[in-house]
Design an enzyme around this catalytic site. Sequence first.
Site, mmCIF file in Angstrom:
data_model
loop_
_atom_site.group_PDB
_atom_site.id
_atom_site.type_symbol
_atom_site.label_atom_id
_atom_site.label_comp_id
_atom_site.label_asym_id
_atom_site.label_seq_id
_atom_site.Cartn_x
_atom_site.Cartn_y
_atom_site.Cartn_z
ATOM 1 N N GLN A 36 0.801 -1.232 0.000
ATOM 2 C CA GLN A 36 0.000 0.000 0.000
ATOM 3 C C GLN A 36 0.834 1.283 0.000
ATOM 4 O O GLN A 36 0.429 2.304 -0.548
ATOM 5 C CB GLN A 36 -0.949 0.015 1.190
ATOM 6 C CG GLN A 36 -0.265 0.067 2.550
ATOM 7 C CD GLN A 36 -1.245 0.020 3.713
ATOM 8 O OE1 GLN A 36 -2.453 -0.043 3.507
ATOM 9 N NE2 GLN A 36 -0.741 0.035 4.930
ATOM 10 N N TYR A 217 20.434 -0.146 22.375
ATOM 11 C CA TYR A 217 21.590 -0.845 21.792
ATOM 12 C C TYR A 217 22.058 -0.090 20.553
ATOM 13 O O TYR A 217 21.263 0.526 19.862
ATOM 14 C CB TYR A 217 21.280 -2.313 21.468
ATOM 15 C CG TYR A 217 20.066 -2.603 20.614
ATOM 16 C CD1 TYR A 217 20.109 -2.533 19.227
ATOM 17 C CD2 TYR A 217 18.864 -2.993 21.202
ATOM 18 C CE1 TYR A 217 18.985 -2.844 18.447
ATOM 19 C CE2 TYR A 217 17.739 -3.294 20.440
ATOM 20 C CZ TYR A 217 17.814 -3.218 19.060
ATOM 21 O OH TYR A 217 16.709 -3.516 18.305
HETATM 22 C C1 LIG Z 1 8.569 -1.647 19.707
HETATM 23 C C2 LIG Z 1 8.727 -2.875 18.855
HETATM 24 C C3 LIG Z 1 9.962 -3.502 18.786
HETATM 25 C C4 LIG Z 1 10.121 -4.664 18.027
HETATM 26 N N1 LIG Z 1 11.327 -5.263 18.011
HETATM 27 C C5 LIG Z 1 11.491 -6.419 17.330
HETATM 28 C C6 LIG Z 1 12.736 -7.077 17.313
HETATM 29 O O1 LIG Z 1 13.736 -6.584 17.865
HETATM 30 N N2 LIG Z 1 12.854 -8.261 16.629
HETATM 31 C C7 LIG Z 1 11.784 -8.814 15.978
HETATM 32 O O2 LIG Z 1 11.930 -9.904 15.405
HETATM 33 N N3 LIG Z 1 10.577 -8.201 15.965
HETATM 34 C C8 LIG Z 1 10.409 -7.017 16.616
HETATM 35 N N4 LIG Z 1 9.207 -6.381 16.591
HETATM 36 C C9 LIG Z 1 8.089 -6.973 15.830
HETATM 37 C C10 LIG Z 1 8.200 -6.663 14.348
HETATM 38 O O3 LIG Z 1 8.294 -5.271 14.154
HETATM 39 C C11 LIG Z 1 6.965 -7.174 13.584
HETATM 40 O O4 LIG Z 1 6.567 -8.425 14.075
HETATM 41 C C12 LIG Z 1 7.278 -7.319 12.093
HETATM 42 O O5 LIG Z 1 7.665 -6.074 11.554
HETATM 43 C C13 LIG Z 1 6.072 -7.876 11.327
HETATM 44 O O6 LIG Z 1 6.356 -7.906 9.955
HETATM 45 P P1 LIG Z 1 5.194 -8.156 8.911
HETATM 46 O O7 LIG Z 1 5.844 -8.103 7.577
HETATM 47 O O8 LIG Z 1 4.430 -9.368 9.278
HETATM 48 O O9 LIG Z 1 4.188 -6.948 9.106
HETATM 49 P P2 LIG Z 1 4.387 -5.397 8.895
HETATM 50 O O10 LIG Z 1 5.779 -4.972 9.191
HETATM 51 O O11 LIG Z 1 3.283 -4.733 9.624
HETATM 52 O O12 LIG Z 1 4.188 -5.193 7.320
HETATM 53 C C14 LIG Z 1 2.912 -5.242 6.744
HETATM 54 C C15 LIG Z 1 3.009 -4.561 5.390
HETATM 55 O O13 LIG Z 1 1.752 -4.704 4.738
HETATM 56 C C16 LIG Z 1 1.350 -3.464 4.206
HETATM 57 N N5 LIG Z 1 -0.107 -3.476 4.164
HETATM 58 C C17 LIG Z 1 -0.980 -3.504 5.201
HETATM 59 N N6 LIG Z 1 -2.235 -3.529 4.776
HETATM 60 C C18 LIG Z 1 -2.189 -3.523 3.421
HETATM 61 C C19 LIG Z 1 -3.176 -3.531 2.392
HETATM 62 N N7 LIG Z 1 -4.493 -3.566 2.685
HETATM 63 N N8 LIG Z 1 -2.782 -3.529 1.091
HETATM 64 C C20 LIG Z 1 -1.440 -3.507 0.784
HETATM 65 N N9 LIG Z 1 -0.466 -3.468 1.717
HETATM 66 C C21 LIG Z 1 -0.834 -3.490 3.025
HETATM 67 C C22 LIG Z 1 1.939 -2.434 5.173
HETATM 68 O O14 LIG Z 1 2.063 -1.155 4.582
HETATM 69 C C23 LIG Z 1 3.284 -3.070 5.492
HETATM 70 O O15 LIG Z 1 4.280 -2.716 4.566
HETATM 71 C C24 LIG Z 1 9.019 -5.198 17.314
HETATM 72 C C25 LIG Z 1 7.793 -4.541 17.335
HETATM 73 C C26 LIG Z 1 7.642 -3.386 18.092
HETATM 74 C C27 LIG Z 1 6.322 -2.698 18.118
#
Ligand SMILES: Cc1cc2nc3c(=O)[nH]c(=O)nc-3n(C[C@H](O)[C@H](O)[C@H](O)COP(=O)(O)OP(=O)(O)OC[C@H]3O[C@@H](n4cnc5c(N)ncnc54)[C@H](O)[C@@H]3O)c2cc1C
Length: 388
Positions: A36, A217
């Site tokens: 998106q 870190y």
């Molecule tokens: C404070 C904090 C610290 C963290 N630290 C760590 C860490 O140190 N190590 C670790 O492993 N994890 C960590 N995490 C967790 C990690 O950030 C997430 O679990 C991870 O980024 C999830 O990845 P994802 O690709 O599943 O989802 P997301 O990163 O949420 O990506 C989803 C993607 O889908 C897109 N999208 C959403 N809806 C639509 C739609 N309808 N149409 C098209 N595109 C869409 C979004 O724009 C986005 O690009 C942390 C989280 C937080 C909040």
Amino acid sequence: MIERDVPIAIVGAGLGGLTAALALQHAGFRPIIHEQAAVLGDVGAGISVTPNATKGLESLGLGSVLAASADTPPQQVVRDGISNVQLLVIDRRHVRDRYGAAYYMMHRADLHGMLAAAVTANDAGAIRTGQRLAAIAVDAGGCHLDFAGGSPGTAAILIAADGARSLVRTRIFGDAGARFTGHIARRVLVPAADAPALARIPGSVVWTGAEKSFVRYPVRGGQLINCVGLTRSGGWRGEGWSQSVPAADMAAEFAGWVPDVTDLIAAAPGGMVGSWGLFVRPPATRIVAGAMALIGDAAHPMLPFMGQGAATAIEDGVVLGRCFAESASVSEALARYEAARLARCQLIQAESAAGADRLQRAGPAGQRFDRSEDDLGIFDYDPATVVI
Ligand SMILES: Cc1cc2nc3c(=O)[nH]c(=O)nc-3n(C[C@H](O)[C@H](O)[C@H](O)COP(=O)(O)OP(=O)(O)OC[C@H]3O[C@@H](n4cnc5c(N)ncnc54)[C@H](O)[C@@H]3O)c2cc1C
């Protein structure tokens, strides 16, 4: 064998969607990612890449680029936030010998950028930005996808990597939606030049207290200090899930804590920090429906107390790619994916939630460190070789 030209759509170009795309490309498929955002990227923050995730990324050919851009913490320390009493030291110097891969800390944008570069190096047209999935319909002809800002499309297979707010999970899996957990994350990257000397030492330090914790870190070879403050709140009043707030708000939350913490907050660039309300969904009992699969936060959004959200998203992607490579049919591949992933992710989700109360207790004697990632065997997992 599954035809390699079967149309596969991935929704979301986060760390999960990109890893899944790369793993499917390695298996000979040509997935298309619909993202998106108009411009690809990730939030300005650090991330820990634990050995289970590193093994997956190395299996996709990213070992050398990862080693070149990530930091390797020699240790992780936990201290009391008020008294600074040292509560725990975990020696991380021999992680590769123990688990078969390194424990890295790095800038999220660097990890995201290397995955995106690898995906587009294999297929320049693999990532389509500015395409928000707005509606989905499924029939015998496939998954019909309507995008706000793009032409509709049909895919035989849909991989939903659209994060904790997953539209696919809500529409297809009938889930009520994400709920606020009562936890808030404040995040800021402080230039090392502006940070107190003690803040620049390698490795991570977590300071803990009653219902709060603060971790810092270094990333990018020590040029930036990643700082995350985790606090609690009765509600989340932001319009979205993240916003920029005055660092003074964070300073008030950590008033009276050790100077290492308060000095870092005071050094926030522009006097602002990022703020995230942390939302989860109930543990999923299924992550596959027909020819659709959930991965990453769409499948198992979790609190960050074990730093495993992205790691499990990476594991999902690597395992999914192997299931497609090694199965005779799409239904077999997706059934194997679900069987391989469900229990592990449910366990990590539950432990991450319980980790909040284990870590954020009052007083130096309050915290419990009896169920760490090491104790639970989380780092032993290798998504590239686990039985599927
Ligand atoms: C404070 C904090 C610290 C963290 N630290 C760590 C860490 O140190 N190590 C670790 O492993 N994890 C960590 N995490 C967790 C990690 O950030 C997430 O679990 C991870 O980024 C999830 O990845 P994802 O690709 O599943 O989802 P997301 O990163 O949420 O990506 C989803 C993607 O889908 C897109 N999208 C959403 N809806 C639509 C739609 N309808 N149409 C098209 N595109 C869409 C979004 O724009 C986005 O690009 C942390 C989280 C937080 C909040």
